[in-house]
Scaffold this motif. Structure first.
Motif, short mmCIF file in Angstrom:
data_model
loop_
_atom_site.label_atom_id
_atom_site.label_comp_id
_atom_site.label_asym_id
_atom_site.label_seq_id
_atom_site.Cartn_x
_atom_site.Cartn_y
_atom_site.Cartn_z
N TRP A 140 0.78 -1.19 -0.18
CA TRP A 140 0.40 -0.31 0.00
C TRP A 140 0.91 1.37 -0.48
CZ3 TRP A 140 -4.74 -1.24 -0.91
CH2 TRP A 140 -5.33 -2.03 -0.25
N ALA A 141 1.91 1.19 0.88
CA ALA A 141 2.45 2.42 0.86
C ALA A 141 3.50 2.75 -0.70
CB ALA A 141 3.81 2.24 1.69
N ARG A 142 3.82 3.86 -0.74
CA ARG A 142 4.93 4.40 -2.03
C ARG A 142 6.60 4.10 -1.30
NH1 ARG A 142 2.85 9.44 -1.82
NH2 ARG A 142 3.64 9.97 0.01
N ASP A 143 6.79 3.09 -2.08
CA ASP A 143 8.67 3.01 -2.48
C ASP A 143 9.29 4.31 -3.18
OD1 ASP A 143 7.59 2.44 -4.28
OD2 ASP A 143 8.41 0.75 -4.71
N ASP A 144 8.64 4.64 -3.25
CA ASP A 144 9.45 6.54 -3.74
C ASP A 144 9.31 7.93 -2.76
OD1 ASP A 144 11.22 7.60 -5.45
OD2 ASP A 144 9.28 8.74 -6.85
N PRO A 145 10.32 7.41 -2.73
CA PRO A 145 10.85 8.81 -1.55
C PRO A 145 10.94 10.34 -1.94
CG PRO A 145 13.22 7.53 -1.56
CD PRO A 145 11.87 6.66 -2.83
#
Length: 320
Positions: A140-145
């Motif tokens: 569910w989370a973004r893996d792009d910071p």
């Protein structure tokens, strides 16, 4: 072996066709034996994975009955829980996230800018992409910071602008100014994300029949805080900076406008925070994340009646 002997008895003259047939039968026997060994090894690995042997035997018997009574072999099954069901913990999420944070070519700045615009115009559209991310990347989370990196740059520029406007001098004053700004975003955000993550997993999670059990990822909880913080940042940093000549006046209109600005910022934060958890299909009663809005509204009324200016109080705390 019996088939090989019969065929060998027929082809004792040493014909090439008989030799090819014998080699073909030997290869077929070898493949069948390898498949049987592999299936038995897979069965043992599956049984050691913690599944019930009784259920497995029943499944094998059911498959055998459907196949006409013959012995059926259960295919090996991967019993590891999917990544989306366990969720990220801070210890497992931060190292990989920090590594990508310092890898600029992997950041998608165009997608980050689009998300920031949607958060100001239509925040619900941001969370429609979470289901697509779950289907494609199983998280569910973004893996792009990139979102966090861009937001930190904005905070740095805004803090420097406030320091120049109020003529902050001294190394200690600048350190205090920057630590206050980044502490509100990162440290307080990590605390809020951890509390929301634990509360949602403990009290709001529900398991539907015929579906995989899932949990809220800590990284997703931190993403929700980052999304909710951006409209608050826009209202309390750039917009407040432009309204400083009005907000610093000792007048009722200045107090009303300043307190209304803070009310809109914190209501937007809690509303986007609520939208983030409402987007998860395995959570229920997510409206509890809107309850702090009542306390914010009550504090707003008290400050307006008592003529306490929130901008002046916060700026005095921030700039000394």
């Amino acid at each position: 072996r019996r088939r090989v002997r019969r065929l060998y008895g027929r082809t004792r003259s040493g014909s090439r066709a008989g030799g090819r047939r014998i080699v073909s039968l030997l290869r077929q026997g070898w493949r069948r034996w390898r498949r049987r060994v592999d299936s038995r090894a897979g069965w043992r690995r599956w049984a050691r994975g913690g599944e019930s042997v009784a259920v497995a035997v029943a499944c094998r018997g059911d498959v055998g009955r459907r196949g006409g009574g013959g012995a059926a072999t259960m295919l090996p099954t991967d019993t590891r829980r999917p990544r989306g069901s366990t969720g990220y913990t801070p210890s497992s999420f931060l190292p990989q996230y920090l590594r990508r944070l310092f890898n600029y070519p992997q950041m998608d700045l165009e997608y980050t800018a689009t998300q920031m615009v949607h958060l100001l115009v239509s925040p619900a559209r941001v969370y429609k992409l979470t289901s697509l991310r779950k289907q494609t990347k199983n998280q569910w989370a973004r893996d792009d910071p990139a979102f966090v990196a861009v937001q930190c740059v904005f905070l740095l520029v805004a803090s420097v602008a406030y320091g120049v406007a109020f003529r902050v001098s001294g190394f200690g004053a600048w350190v205090w100014l920057l630590s206050e700004a980044f502490g509100q975003y990162l440290l307080v955000g990590a605390v809020v994300a951890t509390a929301s993550w634990a509360f949602a997993n403990r009290y709001l999670r529900v398991h539907h029949a015929h579906s995989v059990e899932q949990e809220v990822e800590w990284a997703y909880a931190f993403d929700v805080h980052c999304n909710a913080f951006f409209p608050l940042f826009v209202l309390l940093y750039p917009v407040q900076y432009l309204l400083l000549p009005l907000l610093l006046r000792d007048a009722f209109v200045a107090t009303l406008v300043g307190n209304t600005l803070y009310l809109a910022a914190f209501v937007a934060y809690h509303y986007i925070h609520f939208l983030g958890y409402m987007a998860l299909p395995f959570l229920q009663r997510t409206q509890v994340f809107l309850y702090p809005v009542v306390a914010v509204a009550a504090m707003y009324l008290v400050c307006v009646v008592a003529q306490w200016s929130m901008p002046r109080m916060m700026l005095s705390l921030l700039l000394g």
